[in-house]
Design an enzyme around this catalytic site. Sequence first.
Site, PDB file in Angstrom:
ATOM      1  N   ARG A  16       0.716  -1.226   0.165  1.00 62.85           N
ATOM      2  CA  ARG A  16       0.474   0.314  -0.026  1.00 62.85           C
ATOM      3  C   ARG A  16       1.109   1.284   0.355  1.00 62.85           C
ATOM      4  O   ARG A  16       2.195   1.681  -0.454  1.00 62.85           O
ATOM      5  CB  ARG A  16      -1.034   0.105   1.150  1.00 62.85           C
ATOM      6  N   ASP A  37       5.751  -7.653   1.325  1.00 69.86           N
ATOM      7  CA  ASP A  37       5.134  -6.776   2.521  1.00 69.86           C
ATOM      8  C   ASP A  37       4.666  -7.661   3.666  1.00 69.86           C
ATOM      9  O   ASP A  37       5.031  -9.090   3.172  1.00 69.86           O
ATOM     10  CB  ASP A  37       4.282  -5.936   2.372  1.00 69.86           C
ATOM     11  N   TYR A 152      12.575   7.252  15.043  1.00 67.31           N
ATOM     12  CA  TYR A 152      12.365   7.652  13.374  1.00 67.31           C
ATOM     13  C   TYR A 152      13.637   8.061  12.427  1.00 67.31           C
ATOM     14  O   TYR A 152      14.023   7.930  11.853  1.00 67.31           O
ATOM     15  CB  TYR A 152      10.743   8.055  13.187  1.00 67.31           C
TER      16      TYR A 152
HETATM   17  P1  NDP Z   1       2.844   2.837   4.540  1.00 66.75           P
HETATM   18  O1  NDP Z   1       3.010   2.643   6.274  1.00 66.75           O
HETATM   19  O2  NDP Z   1       1.261   3.480   3.603  1.00 66.75           O
HETATM   20  O3  NDP Z   1       3.593   1.340   3.670  1.00 66.75           O
HETATM   21  C1  NDP Z   1       4.335   1.081   4.886  1.00 66.75           C
HETATM   22  C2  NDP Z   1       4.417  -0.454   4.238  1.00 66.75           C
HETATM   23  O4  NDP Z   1       5.346  -0.740   5.216  1.00 66.75           O
HETATM   24  C3  NDP Z   1       3.301  -0.538   4.750  1.00 66.75           C
HETATM   25  O5  NDP Z   1       2.131  -1.770   4.352  1.00 66.75           O
HETATM   26  C4  NDP Z   1       3.716  -1.400   5.906  1.00 66.75           C
HETATM   27  O6  NDP Z   1       3.086  -2.451   7.331  1.00 66.75           O
HETATM   28  C5  NDP Z   1       5.206  -2.400   5.649  1.00 66.75           C
HETATM   29  N1  NDP Z   1       5.884  -2.651   7.058  1.00 66.75           N
HETATM   30  C6  NDP Z   1       6.005  -2.411   7.777  1.00 66.75           C
HETATM   31  N2  NDP Z   1       6.973  -3.314   8.675  1.00 66.75           N
HETATM   32  C7  NDP Z   1       7.064  -3.911   7.918  1.00 66.75           C
HETATM   33  C8  NDP Z   1       8.303  -5.265   8.070  1.00 66.75           C
HETATM   34  N3  NDP Z   1       8.565  -5.512   9.422  1.00 66.75           N
HETATM   35  N4  NDP Z   1       8.382  -5.582   6.866  1.00 66.75           N
HETATM   36  C9  NDP Z   1       8.078  -5.357   5.728  1.00 66.75           C
HETATM   37  N5  NDP Z   1       6.896  -4.304   5.089  1.00 66.75           N
HETATM   38  C10 NDP Z   1       6.502  -3.846   6.609  1.00 66.75           C
HETATM   39  O7  NDP Z   1       4.047   4.074   5.253  1.00 66.75           O
HETATM   40  P2  NDP Z   1       4.263   5.337   3.257  1.00 66.75           P
HETATM   41  O8  NDP Z   1       3.823   4.795   2.030  1.00 66.75           O
HETATM   42  O9  NDP Z   1       3.526   6.474   3.997  1.00 66.75           O
HETATM   43  O10 NDP Z   1       6.331   4.236   3.477  1.00 66.75           O
HETATM   44  C11 NDP Z   1       6.596   4.402   3.041  1.00 66.75           C
HETATM   45  C12 NDP Z   1       7.691   4.930   2.981  1.00 66.75           C
HETATM   46  O11 NDP Z   1       8.139   6.499   3.372  1.00 66.75           O
HETATM   47  C13 NDP Z   1       8.500   4.396   4.718  1.00 66.75           C
HETATM   48  O12 NDP Z   1       9.647   3.901   4.613  1.00 66.75           O
HETATM   49  C14 NDP Z   1       8.058   5.744   5.572  1.00 66.75           C
HETATM   50  O13 NDP Z   1       9.166   5.831   6.498  1.00 66.75           O
HETATM   51  C15 NDP Z   1       8.424   6.851   3.989  1.00 66.75           C
HETATM   52  N6  NDP Z   1       8.449   8.249   4.628  1.00 66.75           N
HETATM   53  C16 NDP Z   1       7.111   8.718   4.472  1.00 66.75           C
HETATM   54  C17 NDP Z   1       6.888   9.822   4.059  1.00 66.75           C
HETATM   55  C18 NDP Z   1       4.906  10.383   4.177  1.00 66.75           C
HETATM   56  O14 NDP Z   1       4.572  11.420   4.698  1.00 66.75           O
HETATM   57  N7  NDP Z   1       4.098   9.217   3.997  1.00 66.75           N
HETATM   58  C19 NDP Z   1       7.437  10.561   4.746  1.00 66.75           C
HETATM   59  C20 NDP Z   1       8.999  10.720   4.209  1.00 66.75           C
HETATM   60  C21 NDP Z   1       9.552   9.167   4.660  1.00 66.75           C
HETATM   61  P3  NDP Z   1       2.652  -2.540   8.476  1.00 66.75           P
HETATM   62  O15 NDP Z   1       1.166  -1.698   7.891  1.00 66.75           O
HETATM   63  O16 NDP Z   1       1.918  -3.424   8.680  1.00 66.75           O
HETATM   64  O17 NDP Z   1       3.339  -1.420   9.240  1.00 66.75           O
END
Ligand code: NDP
Length: 246
Positions: A16, A37, A152
């Site tokens: 997602r 994921d 973070y």
């Molecule tokens: P989301 O939470 O929508 O997507 C991140 C996905 O990673 C989720 O499906 C999550 O699952 C999964 N995940 C968590 N833990 C693990 C694991 N151990 N192994 C595999 N998958 C895992 O976040 P975003 O799309 O917003 O974020 C994507 C990246 O961008 C991240 O690294 C985030 O830190 C970074 N980012 C995001 C920003 C924002 O404004 N959205 C800004 C700056 C950076 P679950 O829901 O179970 O945790």
Amino acid sequence: MGRLDGKVALITGGARGMGASHAKAFVAEGAKVVITDVLTEEGEKTAQALGDHCVFFKHDVTSEEEWKDIVHKTEEHFGPISVLVNNAGIVIQEPLESLSLENYRKVIDINQVGVFLGMKSVLPSMKKADKGSIINISSISGMVGQAMTLAYNASKFAVRGMTKSAAVELGPLGIRVNSIHPGIIKTPMTQTPELEAVLEQMLATIPLGRQAEPEEVSALCVFLASDESSYSSGSEFIIDGGMIAG
Ligand code: NDP
């Protein structure tokens, strides 16, 4: 002709949010994409919607064993990996005084150790592909400090540093390594009641005056995955509407 024709990409956290958006953009540009994921149902749905050029495998980025398995499955399915997007991540918002060691380690384990394991695990496959692009998703939280997100910030600063070390070490192998530093992007991570409450104040600090759509970050990912960015390595690509420019 697609800009990513012939590329095999592995995108973590692709069920997602931004990871799913990157997968869609990569497939549209001709890449074959494996998304991984911990969210199985959402991951399978996302991959199905993208057709035969995208598959989903369940994968926890903190497990070295699972990384080995994913690299093997990706090679079996599509061939050697030419692009890795280390995108999976979590955020825990808590004041320093009450932040537990357990939560601190959880964030470091997923956001920082996961990126280390990812770069290490794909290396043999990228050597077979003869060149590669690793894209590590950091954050503006890897550029400046913020209240309530100490763990973070620590993890995202580390991703920025690891990116530079890997770029220096892997450059001679034809592998480029860069970090992306998004600002506030509309994904499930940011659509939380806590963030909604402070969003108006945050928007006031963004010169462009708005959050970004995930697709705007995907466009940068496509550039870094493609040969168009052939001379970019070890660099920080900030995409934040000017938020930390002032
Ligand atoms: P989301 O939470 O929508 O997507 C991140 C996905 O990673 C989720 O499906 C999550 O699952 C999964 N995940 C968590 N833990 C693990 C694991 N151990 N192994 C595999 N998958 C895992 O976040 P975003 O799309 O917003 O974020 C994507 C990246 O961008 C991240 O690294 C985030 O830190 C970074 N980012 C995001 C920003 C924002 O404004 N959205 C800004 C700056 C950076 P679950 O829901 O179970 O945790």
